[in-house]
Enzyme design. Sequence first.
Site, PDB file in Angstrom:
ATOM      1  N   HIS A   1      -4.907   0.139   6.475  1.00 41.81           N
ATOM      2  CA  HIS A   1      -5.904   1.681   6.544  1.00 41.81           C
ATOM      3  C   HIS A   1      -5.899   1.787   5.260  1.00 41.81           C
ATOM      4  O   HIS A   1      -5.333   2.768   4.363  1.00 41.81           O
ATOM      5  CB  HIS A   1      -4.543   2.365   6.492  1.00 41.81           C
ATOM      6  CG  HIS A   1      -4.475   3.143   7.443  1.00 41.81           C
ATOM      7  ND1 HIS A   1      -5.028   4.172   6.238  1.00 41.81           N
ATOM      8  CD2 HIS A   1      -4.013   4.109   7.714  1.00 41.81           C
ATOM      9  CE1 HIS A   1      -5.098   5.581   6.942  1.00 41.81           C
ATOM     10  NE2 HIS A   1      -4.151   5.302   8.275  1.00 41.81           N
TER      11      HIS A   1
ATOM     12  N   GLU B   1     -11.087   1.656   8.480  1.00 39.62           N
ATOM     13  CA  GLU B   1      -9.977   1.008   8.748  1.00 39.62           C
ATOM     14  C   GLU B   1     -10.241  -0.308   9.816  1.00 39.62           C
ATOM     15  O   GLU B   1     -10.915   0.210  10.575  1.00 39.62           O
ATOM     16  CB  GLU B   1      -8.602   1.714   9.503  1.00 39.62           C
ATOM     17  CG  GLU B   1      -8.382   2.803   8.343  1.00 39.62           C
ATOM     18  CD  GLU B   1      -7.565   4.040   9.123  1.00 39.62           C
ATOM     19  OE1 GLU B   1      -6.266   3.071  10.579  1.00 39.62           O
ATOM     20  OE2 GLU B   1      -7.884   4.970   9.235  1.00 39.62           O
TER      21      GLU B   1
END
Length: 315
Positions: free
Chosen positions: A184, A287
Site C-alpha cells: 500500500h 498500490e
Amino acid sequence: MPSQQKLATLNEQFAIEGQLQFNATDDLIVANITNQHATASIALQGAQVLSWVVKREDKRGAERGANEQQPLIWLSDEATFIAGKTIRGGIPVCWPWFGAHPDREDYPAHGFVRAAVWDVVETSTTAAGQTNVVFRLPQTQVPLALWSHNTELELHVSVGATLELNLITRNHGSETVTISQALHSYFAVSDIKDVTVKGLEGCQFIDALDDWQRKVEITPICIDAEIDRIYQNTKPVCSLEDKGWQRRINIETNNSRSTVVWNPWIEKSARLGDMGEDGYLNMLCIETGNIGDDRVSIAAGAEHCLSACYRIVKI
C-alpha cells in the site's frame, strides 16, 4: 517503549556496522539504514517501510544544502508510533485480504498484519552496496479466529539506488489458500495537482466512488478530486510523473495484476483524522497487489511472491 534488552539483542544479532541499526521510536522498534545509495527506515510493526531517500550523485545540485533528494515515501505529520495502531503513510502490507473482508464486516480492514510485530530473520549487504532485511510474521501474531490456514509470510526489503520489496506467501497446508494482498505505497509528491500517473491506459478499473462500477481508463491520470480505483489486469510497469520535483517514479512489479490509485482529498482526509493538515496535497497511493478478480490461489506446498521495485528518474 521497547525494552532495552530486546533492542540490544536485535543489534547484537542483526545490526550491520555503519549501515543498519535498530532504535526505539516511541512504542515501536525501527530499523534505520544508511548506505552509499540511500537512507531508509522500517518499523518492525507491520514490517512497514517508513522512509526511503536516495542520496544525490552530484552534491553541487543540492540547492537545499543537503546530500539527499526529495523523499519517495510520504509519512503523515500526524502518524503515531503506538503499539497495535496502524501507521498512516509509508508502505503498509495488506494481507491476507485487501480492504474490507469479503464475508465479515467486523474483521479489520486490509487484514491483520499491519498491526502485528514481525521478526527480523536475516540482514545482509551486497557487493553493489545494497542493504537487505528479511522480516517474517511469527505464528504468535496470527489470530486463529481470523486466519486458520498454515501459511508463512515474509517480506524481503532491499535498500539501495532502488527500493525493492518481495512479499512471499508460503502455503504449508494441505489445501489451496486464496488471498488478496497489496503493498500500500504512499508516494510523496510536490503537489497533487502537478502529478500524472501513466501506464494504466486501456485497463479496466473498479470505481469505489461510483457504486463500484467497472470502467475503462482512457488517458493518463491527473488528480483534482478524491480518487479510489482498483485497476485490474495491469501491466508490470507504471509511473508517477511529478513536474514540481522534476522526477518520475517508475513502479516495476512482478506477480501483480492489480493497481490501486487512491487520494482521499479534503472531506475524507478530515474523517480519517491522521492525514495531517492538507496532507492529501503531498501524497498519492499507487498500490501494487492482487485484488478482487485478481486475487491469488496458492496450492498446497507452493508459494507466491509479490514484488515491487521503485526507481527515481530525473525528468
